[in-house]
Write an enzyme that holds these catalytic residues in place. Structure first.
Site, PDB file in Angstrom:
ATOM      1  N   HIS A 176      47.378  -1.292 -67.725  1.00  0.00           N
ATOM      2  CA  HIS A 176      47.197  -0.954 -66.307  1.00  0.00           C
ATOM      3  C   HIS A 176      46.707   0.487 -66.135  1.00  0.00           C
ATOM      4  O   HIS A 176      45.792   0.757 -65.351  1.00  0.00           O
ATOM      5  CB  HIS A 176      48.550  -1.139 -65.594  1.00  0.00           C
ATOM      6  CG  HIS A 176      48.488  -1.016 -64.110  1.00  0.00           C
ATOM      7  ND1 HIS A 176      47.914  -1.963 -63.300  1.00  0.00           N
ATOM      8  CD2 HIS A 176      48.933  -0.041 -63.277  1.00  0.00           C
ATOM      9  CE1 HIS A 176      48.000  -1.587 -62.045  1.00  0.00           C
ATOM     10  NE2 HIS A 176      48.614  -0.419 -61.996  1.00  0.00           N
ATOM     11  N   ALA A 207      48.842  11.335 -59.825  1.00  0.00           N
ATOM     12  CA  ALA A 207      49.324  11.367 -61.209  1.00  0.00           C
ATOM     13  C   ALA A 207      49.440   9.939 -61.716  1.00  0.00           C
ATOM     14  O   ALA A 207      50.169   9.132 -61.128  1.00  0.00           O
ATOM     15  CB  ALA A 207      50.684  12.054 -61.274  1.00  0.00           C
ATOM     16  N   GLY A 260      53.623   0.552 -70.389  1.00  0.00           N
ATOM     17  CA  GLY A 260      53.557  -0.309 -71.574  1.00  0.00           C
ATOM     18  C   GLY A 260      52.396  -1.287 -71.569  1.00  0.00           C
ATOM     19  O   GLY A 260      52.241  -2.076 -72.510  1.00  0.00           O
ATOM     20  N   THR A 261      51.578  -1.279 -70.509  1.00  0.00           N
ATOM     21  CA  THR A 261      50.459  -2.228 -70.403  1.00  0.00           C
ATOM     22  C   THR A 261      49.145  -1.459 -70.218  1.00  0.00           C
ATOM     23  O   THR A 261      49.179  -0.251 -69.971  1.00  0.00           O
ATOM     24  CB  THR A 261      50.657  -3.150 -69.176  1.00  0.00           C
ATOM     25  OG1 THR A 261      50.463  -2.359 -67.983  1.00  0.00           O
ATOM     26  CG2 THR A 261      52.044  -3.773 -69.152  1.00  0.00           C
ATOM     27  N   ALA A 277      46.624   6.003 -57.099  1.00  0.00           N
ATOM     28  CA  ALA A 277      45.347   6.566 -57.544  1.00  0.00           C
ATOM     29  C   ALA A 277      44.185   5.598 -57.318  1.00  0.00           C
ATOM     30  O   ALA A 277      43.055   6.015 -57.077  1.00  0.00           O
ATOM     31  CB  ALA A 277      45.441   6.941 -59.023  1.00  0.00           C
TER      32      ALA A 277
HETATM   33  N1  INI Z   1      49.190   4.607 -59.279  1.00  0.00           N
HETATM   34  C1  INI Z   1      49.311   5.925 -59.524  1.00  0.00           C
HETATM   35  O1  INI Z   1      48.870   6.752 -58.709  1.00  0.00           O
HETATM   36  N2  INI Z   1      49.918   6.349 -60.667  1.00  0.00           N
HETATM   37  C2  INI Z   1      50.402   5.479 -61.598  1.00  0.00           C
HETATM   38  O2  INI Z   1      50.965   5.939 -62.616  1.00  0.00           O
HETATM   39  C3  INI Z   1      50.281   4.109 -61.361  1.00  0.00           C
HETATM   40  N3  INI Z   1      50.789   3.144 -62.309  1.00  0.00           N
HETATM   41  O3  INI Z   1      51.190   3.559 -63.410  1.00  0.00           O
HETATM   42  O4  INI Z   1      50.847   1.970 -62.051  1.00  0.00           O
HETATM   43  C4  INI Z   1      49.656   3.681 -60.156  1.00  0.00           C
HETATM   44  N4  INI Z   1      49.526   2.364 -59.882  1.00  0.00           N
HETATM   45  C5  INI Z   1      49.280   1.899 -58.535  1.00  0.00           C
HETATM   46  C6  INI Z   1      47.810   1.763 -58.204  1.00  0.00           C
HETATM   47  O5  INI Z   1      47.182   3.029 -58.125  1.00  0.00           O
HETATM   48  C7  INI Z   1      47.612   1.055 -56.865  1.00  0.00           C
HETATM   49  O6  INI Z   1      48.190   1.821 -55.844  1.00  0.00           O
HETATM   50  C8  INI Z   1      48.224  -0.335 -56.852  1.00  0.00           C
HETATM   51  O7  INI Z   1      47.731  -1.102 -57.916  1.00  0.00           O
HETATM   52  C9  INI Z   1      47.909  -1.056 -55.527  1.00  0.00           C
HETATM   53  O8  INI Z   1      46.523  -1.187 -55.298  1.00  0.00           O
END
Ligand code: INI
Length: 167
Positions: A102, A94, A99-100, A70
């Protein structure tokens, strides 16, 4: 009171109203979808494609772009909008809380970036990014209890494109 309501209804009839028809014919549409949580996102893509087809889209004019997660949605939407090759974009993904903190950063930057892109380029973007507390909530919004947000984002996009055309 009843009189007041009917007066308002009459007034509404006289007011020039601009509305968008849900017609996808001749539109060039880009779907940008994340690979992250693909088991959910695939249902959103299916919903968006089905909706476009049902609303008479020329499917040759529809392109699907996959991005890692995302967080990457805004950049790719921006690139597509800047190209001026598309009448509208559907952003699908989605984010599911872990747990963080993030989750909060990804959701905030993705939604802010998508909204900013839409305003910067006057290119409508259907917002089909799920932001859920758990997997159950995501499943509910990917074609079960709470509908399919890929379909909803597509309908919103069609309506917005057709309203914009008239302004
Ligand atoms: N990206 C998502 O699309 N959904 C998630 O639930 C998610 N989580 O939970 O970490 C997620 N993380 C990745 C992020 O969007 C980047 O692609 C990544 O940090 C690399 O830049």
């Amino acid at each position: 009171m009843l009189n007041g309501v009917s007066t308002l209804k009459n007034l509404m009839k006289e007011i020039k109203t601009i509305e968008g028809k849900l017609v996808a014919q001749n539109l060039r549409i880009a779907i940008v979808a994340t690979r992250f949580n693909d088991f959910i996102v695939q249902h959103l893509i299916n919903g968006a494609l089905d909706c476009l087809q049902r609303h008479d889209a020329n499917m040759d004019n529809v392109v699907l772009v996959r991005v890692p997660g995302a967080f990457e949605l805004p950049l790719i939407c921006q690139k597509l909008a800047h190209s001026q090759q598309y009448d509208g974009i559907i952003a699908l993904g989605a984010v599911i809380r872990g747990g963080t903190p993030h989750f909060d950063y990804v959701c905030a930057e993705a939604s802010k970036g998508i909204a900013q892109t839409m305003l910067n380029f006057s290119t409508p973007i259907g917002f089909g990014l799920l932001t859920c507390d758990n997997v159950e909530q995501a499943i509910e919004r990917a074609g079960s209890k709470a509908g399919n947000k890929g379909v909803e984002a597509t309908l919103a996009l069609l309506e917005t494109i057709r309203v914009l055309e008239q302004l």
